[in-house]
Every structure is written in C-alpha cells, then in structure tokens.
Design a protein around this motif. Structure first.
Motif, PDB file in Angstrom:
ATOM      1  N   SER A 129    -168.095 -51.869   6.353  1.00 19.41           N
ATOM      2  CA  SER A 129    -167.460 -50.730   5.687  1.00 19.41           C
ATOM      3  C   SER A 129    -165.967 -50.718   6.004  1.00 19.41           C
ATOM      4  CB  SER A 129    -168.093 -49.416   6.158  1.00 19.41           C
ATOM      5  OG  SER A 129    -169.479 -49.394   5.883  1.00 19.41           O
ATOM      6  N   TYR A 130    -165.200 -50.091   5.120  1.00 19.16           N
ATOM      7  CA  TYR A 130    -163.762 -49.995   5.377  1.00 19.16           C
ATOM      8  C   TYR A 130    -163.505 -48.899   6.392  1.00 19.16           C
ATOM      9  CZ  TYR A 130    -158.800 -49.210   4.874  1.00 19.16           C
ATOM     10  OH  TYR A 130    -157.474 -49.056   5.151  1.00 19.16           O
ATOM     11  N   ILE A 131    -162.824 -49.263   7.497  1.00 19.87           N
ATOM     12  CA  ILE A 131    -162.482 -48.318   8.553  1.00 19.87           C
ATOM     13  C   ILE A 131    -160.970 -48.386   8.770  1.00 19.87           C
ATOM     14  CG2 ILE A 131    -162.807 -47.674  10.972  1.00 19.87           C
ATOM     15  CD1 ILE A 131    -165.530 -49.036  10.866  1.00 19.87           C
ATOM     16  N   PRO A 132    -160.234 -47.337   8.472  1.00 20.48           N
ATOM     17  CA  PRO A 132    -158.782 -47.369   8.693  1.00 20.48           C
ATOM     18  C   PRO A 132    -158.467 -47.337  10.184  1.00 20.48           C
ATOM     19  CG  PRO A 132    -159.477 -45.169   8.064  1.00 20.48           C
ATOM     20  CD  PRO A 132    -160.698 -46.053   7.936  1.00 20.48           C
ATOM     21  N   CYS A 133    -157.254 -47.709  10.534  1.00 19.06           N
ATOM     22  CA  CYS A 133    -156.849 -47.645  11.937  1.00 19.06           C
ATOM     23  C   CYS A 133    -156.584 -46.192  12.323  1.00 19.06           C
ATOM     24  CB  CYS A 133    -155.611 -48.503  12.184  1.00 19.06           C
ATOM     25  SG  CYS A 133    -154.114 -47.886  11.391  1.00 19.06           S
ATOM     26  N   ALA A 134    -156.499 -45.930  13.625  1.00 22.65           N
ATOM     27  CA  ALA A 134    -156.310 -44.561  14.108  1.00 22.65           C
ATOM     28  C   ALA A 134    -154.988 -43.967  13.605  1.00 22.65           C
ATOM     29  CB  ALA A 134    -156.366 -44.533  15.636  1.00 22.65           C
ATOM     30  N   LYS A 135    -153.943 -44.785  13.550  1.00 21.59           N
ATOM     31  CA  LYS A 135    -152.640 -44.274  13.083  1.00 21.59           C
ATOM     32  C   LYS A 135    -152.732 -43.819  11.635  1.00 21.59           C
ATOM     33  CE  LYS A 135    -148.159 -43.598  13.308  1.00 21.59           C
ATOM     34  NZ  LYS A 135    -147.904 -43.149  11.936  1.00 21.59           N
ATOM     35  N   THR A 136    -153.421 -44.580  10.793  1.00 21.94           N
ATOM     36  CA  THR A 136    -153.595 -44.174   9.398  1.00 21.94           C
ATOM     37  C   THR A 136    -154.369 -42.864   9.309  1.00 21.94           C
ATOM     38  OG1 THR A 136    -153.544 -46.469   8.627  1.00 21.94           O
ATOM     39  CG2 THR A 136    -154.595 -44.857   7.184  1.00 21.94           C
ATOM     40  N   LEU A 137    -155.393 -42.735  10.154  1.00 23.36           N
ATOM     41  CA  LEU A 137    -156.194 -41.509  10.158  1.00 23.36           C
ATOM     42  C   LEU A 137    -155.333 -40.302  10.537  1.00 23.36           C
ATOM     43  CD1 LEU A 137    -159.083 -40.823   9.517  1.00 23.36           C
ATOM     44  CD2 LEU A 137    -159.670 -41.145  11.923  1.00 23.36           C
ATOM     45  N   TYR A 138    -154.487 -40.458  11.546  1.00 24.71           N
ATOM     46  CA  TYR A 138    -153.579 -39.373  11.928  1.00 24.71           C
ATOM     47  C   TYR A 138    -152.614 -39.051  10.777  1.00 24.71           C
ATOM     48  CZ  TYR A 138    -154.818 -39.022  16.895  1.00 24.71           C
ATOM     49  OH  TYR A 138    -155.468 -38.785  18.079  1.00 24.71           O
ATOM     50  N   ASN A 139    -152.133 -40.091  10.083  1.00 27.11           N
ATOM     51  CA  ASN A 139    -151.223 -39.853   8.955  1.00 27.11           C
ATOM     52  C   ASN A 139    -151.907 -39.052   7.856  1.00 27.11           C
ATOM     53  OD1 ASN A 139    -149.236 -41.289  10.257  1.00 27.11           O
ATOM     54  ND2 ASN A 139    -149.557 -43.177   9.109  1.00 27.11           N
ATOM     55  N   TRP A 140    -153.159 -39.374   7.569  1.00 25.93           N
ATOM     56  CA  TRP A 140    -153.897 -38.644   6.529  1.00 25.93           C
ATOM     57  C   TRP A 140    -154.129 -37.197   6.942  1.00 25.93           C
ATOM     58  CZ3 TRP A 140    -158.147 -42.859   5.284  1.00 25.93           C
ATOM     59  CH2 TRP A 140    -157.536 -43.898   4.572  1.00 25.93           C
ATOM     60  N   ILE A 141    -154.372 -36.964   8.224  1.00 23.23           N
ATOM     61  CA  ILE A 141    -154.542 -35.587   8.707  1.00 23.23           C
ATOM     62  C   ILE A 141    -153.227 -34.819   8.563  1.00 23.23           C
ATOM     63  CG2 ILE A 141    -154.987 -34.181  10.753  1.00 23.23           C
ATOM     64  CD1 ILE A 141    -156.960 -36.367  11.669  1.00 23.23           C
ATOM     65  N   ASP A 142    -152.116 -35.457   8.944  1.00 21.12           N
ATOM     66  CA  ASP A 142    -150.809 -34.812   8.817  1.00 21.12           C
ATOM     67  C   ASP A 142    -150.484 -34.490   7.361  1.00 21.12           C
ATOM     68  OD1 ASP A 142    -150.370 -34.902  11.525  1.00 21.12           O
ATOM     69  OD2 ASP A 142    -149.259 -36.786  11.484  1.00 21.12           O
ATOM     70  N   ALA A 143    -150.914 -35.374   6.446  1.00 17.85           N
ATOM     71  CA  ALA A 143    -150.615 -35.183   5.024  1.00 17.85           C
ATOM     72  C   ALA A 143    -151.568 -34.216   4.344  1.00 17.85           C
ATOM     73  CB  ALA A 143    -150.654 -36.533   4.306  1.00 17.85           C
ATOM     74  N   GLY A 144    -152.600 -33.747   5.073  1.00 16.59           N
ATOM     75  CA  GLY A 144    -153.527 -32.778   4.501  1.00 16.59           C
ATOM     76  C   GLY A 144    -154.590 -33.369   3.601  1.00 16.59           C
ATOM     77  N   HIS A 145    -154.907 -34.662   3.781  1.00 21.16           N
ATOM     78  CA  HIS A 145    -155.908 -35.311   2.942  1.00 21.16           C
ATOM     79  C   HIS A 145    -157.333 -35.106   3.456  1.00 21.16           C
ATOM     80  CE1 HIS A 145    -152.710 -36.962   0.668  1.00 21.16           C
ATOM     81  NE2 HIS A 145    -152.348 -37.886   1.535  1.00 21.16           N
ATOM     82  N   LEU A 146    -157.498 -34.511   4.659  1.00 28.08           N
ATOM     83  CA  LEU A 146    -158.822 -34.247   5.217  1.00 28.08           C
ATOM     84  C   LEU A 146    -158.965 -32.752   5.467  1.00 28.08           C
ATOM     85  CD1 LEU A 146    -158.234 -37.334   6.009  1.00 28.08           C
ATOM     86  CD2 LEU A 146    -159.907 -36.978   7.820  1.00 28.08           C
ATOM     87  N   THR A 147    -160.198 -32.314   5.641  1.00 25.12           N
ATOM     88  CA  THR A 147    -160.403 -30.902   6.015  1.00 25.12           C
ATOM     89  C   THR A 147    -159.996 -30.669   7.459  1.00 25.12           C
ATOM     90  OG1 THR A 147    -162.708 -31.380   6.617  1.00 25.12           O
ATOM     91  CG2 THR A 147    -162.303 -30.614   4.384  1.00 25.12           C
ATOM     92  N   VAL A 148    -159.916 -31.735   8.246  1.00 20.69           N
ATOM     93  CA  VAL A 148    -159.431 -31.637   9.617  1.00 20.69           C
ATOM     94  C   VAL A 148    -157.925 -31.385   9.589  1.00 20.69           C
ATOM     95  CG1 VAL A 148    -159.102 -32.905  11.773  1.00 20.69           C
ATOM     96  CG2 VAL A 148    -161.212 -33.180  10.475  1.00 20.69           C
ATOM     97  N   ILE A 149    -157.460 -30.468  10.428  1.00 23.05           N
ATOM     98  CA  ILE A 149    -156.028 -30.204  10.547  1.00 23.05           C
ATOM     99  C   ILE A 149    -155.610 -30.393  11.998  1.00 23.05           C
ATOM    100  CG2 ILE A 149    -155.988 -28.608   8.592  1.00 23.05           C
ATOM    101  CD1 ILE A 149    -156.082 -26.295  10.555  1.00 23.05           C
ATOM    102  N   ASN A 150    -154.311 -30.352  12.250  1.00 20.36           N
ATOM    103  CA  ASN A 150    -153.824 -30.579  13.609  1.00 20.36           C
ATOM    104  C   ASN A 150    -154.326 -29.538  14.601  1.00 20.36           C
ATOM    105  OD1 ASN A 150    -152.322 -32.978  13.309  1.00 20.36           O
ATOM    106  ND2 ASN A 150    -150.649 -31.864  12.347  1.00 20.36           N
ATOM    107  N   MET A 151    -154.661 -28.360  14.121  1.00 15.37           N
ATOM    108  CA  MET A 151    -155.221 -27.332  15.010  1.00 15.37           C
ATOM    109  C   MET A 151    -156.571 -27.768  15.576  1.00 15.37           C
ATOM    110  SD  MET A 151    -153.326 -24.630  15.495  1.00 15.37           S
ATOM    111  CE  MET A 151    -154.492 -23.315  15.879  1.00 15.37           C
ATOM    112  N   ASP A 152    -157.225 -28.704  14.904  1.00 12.32           N
ATOM    113  CA  ASP A 152    -158.517 -29.207  15.378  1.00 12.32           C
ATOM    114  C   ASP A 152    -158.361 -30.345  16.377  1.00 12.32           C
ATOM    115  OD1 ASP A 152    -159.937 -27.491  13.611  1.00 12.32           O
ATOM    116  OD2 ASP A 152    -159.490 -28.866  11.968  1.00 12.32           O
ATOM    117  N   LEU A 153    -157.124 -30.748  16.660  1.00 15.54           N
ATOM    118  CA  LEU A 153    -156.857 -31.850  17.586  1.00 15.54           C
ATOM    119  C   LEU A 153    -156.106 -31.294  18.785  1.00 15.54           C
ATOM    120  CD1 LEU A 153    -155.565 -34.450  14.955  1.00 15.54           C
ATOM    121  CD2 LEU A 153    -157.914 -34.100  15.731  1.00 15.54           C
TER     122      LEU A 153
END
Length: 347
Positions: A129-153
């Motif tokens: 399966s396609y698994i992005p790197c951790a930095k990409t995942l953080y970028n997507w969270i910062d950009a608001g592409h996930l339901t997870v937000i920085n308050m959840d980290l």
C-alpha cells in the motif's frame, strides 16, 4: 547554515509581468525582431519566443483574410492556465485507506504521525500500500487535509524549554550520577531504570511513582499515598513484587533526582542490592527518558487534577498504552516486546 555555506542557487529569472507583456506587444507592433527585443528587455530570446506563441491569436481582416497577431492579455490568460496545471498531482487519493487508519490511531489511540508511519511500514497488512513519509503526513495535517488538527498532536503545542539554571545549594542524597557506569549512559545493557514522581494537586493528594527502563523504555506506574520517602518505599516494593524471580537481572541500577521523597532511596537500594545514583541538582535532562514518559502520562492525567480521582484501572490502562506504543527509537517495536525478549534470553 551560514550564508557563506549556502549551496542553494538563487533563481536568475522572473516571469513576465503585465507591464512587460505590454512592452513586448509594443515592440512587436514596431516590427522589431525577437533578438532585438530580447536585448532591449534584457530577456532571453527563447523566453520571448514562447511568450509570442502563447499570446498569438488568429484574427480576420476587413477582407475576411485570416492573420495572426500577439495580444498581451491572451498571453497572460494562457500563462495562468498553465500555472494552474503545473506541479505534481496529489498522491492523497492513493493514501485514502491509510489516512483513515492514521486518523483512528491519532484520535483514538493517541499515536503520533511518525509512530503510525513507522508501524505501518513494518506491518504486513500495509505491505504494497502507499504510505507517505511522516513529514508529508505533518504537511497534510498543517494544510487541513485530514480531520486531525495540530491540537490533536500534543508535542507540537509544547512551549519552548526553560533555560538551564546552575545552582549549587541543592542537597545530594547519595552517589552522584558521575560515578555511574558508562554502559548505562550508552544504554548497552538492560536493567537500568530512572525514577520520578508525578503529582496531581500540589498538596493533600496522592502521587504516582514511575520507573522507566533506559534501554527498552518499559514503564512501571503505581499509586503513592503521598509524596514522601515512606510512600516511595512502599511503592517500590509494589513494583518489585512481580519480578522477584529475576530481581537481580531486572533491577541493576536506579537513577533519581534530589527530591526529598528519595532521601531514603540509597538505603533501600543497599538492602535490595540495587545501585542508586542521583542526578545533578536541576538537571532533569540527565533523566531524559523519565521526563519524556511523564509527558506521555500527562496526556491522560492532567496537571492540577487529583490523582485519587483516577481509578486503578485507569492507571493500568495508561501504563499498558505506554508499553504497547511502537517507538521509533526501538525500530517501531513496543517496549513490552523488547523487554520480554530481553529477559527471555532472545535479545
């Protein structure tokens, strides 16, 4: 990196502005060649050639004969269309199933993005399966592409660390950490622990006694009646009890700070055959593993809340969560797995 050491090459060009396109159009109407215009505008002839191709449109004269001419606004419109389609296509659709897994682990199980990525890359279920790197995942969270937000980290919201203080008026209750074997510092062997207490309200409340094994990050937690030496002694006996058969292998050294609750720890260590060491005053970084784990505990047991308001079952859940959390420093294995393998003779 200092500016003198910078290896990034600066761009030596810029895109044509609206004014420059108008200037280019005027020169074309004057009948100048592209090379002559390029010299006047300080641009490469290839840049102007491409711009002319973008902005050239077909027109009809009064005799209904077709001809081609350049319009600055047409060149700008084609340029903007090309810019909208530039760049790599998003890979988020390829990771949709994994992102659902990420949201569950972060929001429900309180994992960090790095832990989720590291765990998935080792898990057979996600192979292929396609698994992005951790930095990409953080970028997507910062950009608001996930339901997870920085308050959840939680770790992203920590304040800057306090400045180090140098004080010499703190009492040391036993052997200094400077006399500890170097192999403990390098975490080469197992059986070396760091100890601390976690308090709720500042007075008239219970506390938690925590032990963390330096190499495997195994965490032990028990409730204390109070933050004093006698309560610490009782708490240690509780934590030692399940390991009576392998006591000498499991508990070789314990490193503590100079809090008054550890004033009798040196004597207790001599009775139990455990070497006790004390860190320097106001040097919590010398017990970094313990401080880090106390931060994890605070995700569930907030500062200022009474310890007695949490049930024993809740404390066991917190301890189990910490010991079942995959760690990057352990190759995304869990402390429970590494600890069990070490004392089964397999590690």
């Amino acid at each position: 990196m200092a500016n003198t050491d910078c290896t990034t090459t600066r761009r030596t060009f810029s895109h044509l502005s609206e004014t420059k396109r108008g200037e280019f159009s005027a020169y074309l109407k004057m009948g100048l060649s592209l090379r002559t215009i390029a010299k006047k505008m300080g641009r490469h002839v290839s840049t102007l050639s491409r711009e002319k191709k973008r902005g050239t449109v077909q027109q009809m004269d009064t005799n209904r004969k077709p001809y081609e001419t350049y319009y600055a606004d047409a060149g700008a419109r084609v340029y903007q269309d090309h810019r909208q389609n530039s760049g790599c296509p998003s890979v988020r659709p390829k990771a949709s199933a994994f992102l659902a897994f990420v949201e569950q682990k972060i929001l429900k199980d309180k994992w960090s993005p790095d832990v989720v990525v590291g765990y998935a890359r080792k898990c057979p279920e996600w192979q292929g399966s396609y698994i992005p790197c951790a930095k990409t995942l953080y970028n997507w969270i910062d950009a608001g592409h996930l339901t997870v937000i920085n308050m959840d980290l939680p770790l992203k919201l920590r304040r800057s660390p306090k400045k180090k203080r140098s004080r010499q008026n703190k009492r040391v209750y036993g052997t200094s950490i400077e006399e500890r074997c170097p192999s403990v510092d390098t975490r080469e062997t197992i059986g070396h622990w760091e100890i601390d207490t976690v308090i709720g309200k500042k007075s008239n409340d219970e506390a938690l006694l925590t032990l963390v094994e330096r190499k495997t990050r195994k965490e032990l937690i028990t409730r204390l009646e109070g933050k004093d030496a006698s309560s610490v002694e009782k708490g240690l006996q509780t934590l030692f009890a399940p390991y009576q058969k392998d006591h000498s292998r499991v508990f070789k050294t314990i490193t503590a700070d100079n809090g008054s609750e550890f004033s009798e720890l040196d004597a207790l260590g001599k009775q139990a055959g455990i070497a006790i060491y004390f860190s320097h005053p106001f040097a919590s970084y010398e017990r970094g593993s313990n401080e880090r784990h106390n931060g994890l505990i605070r995700r569930f047991i907030k500062k200022g809340e009474a310890i007695h308001s949490y049930t024993d079952e809740k404390l066991q859940e917190v301890e189990a969560w910490m010991n079942e959390l995959p760690r990057k420093i352990l190759g995304y294995e869990t402390p429970d797995d590494v600890f069990a393998r070490a004392f089964s003779g397999a590690g």
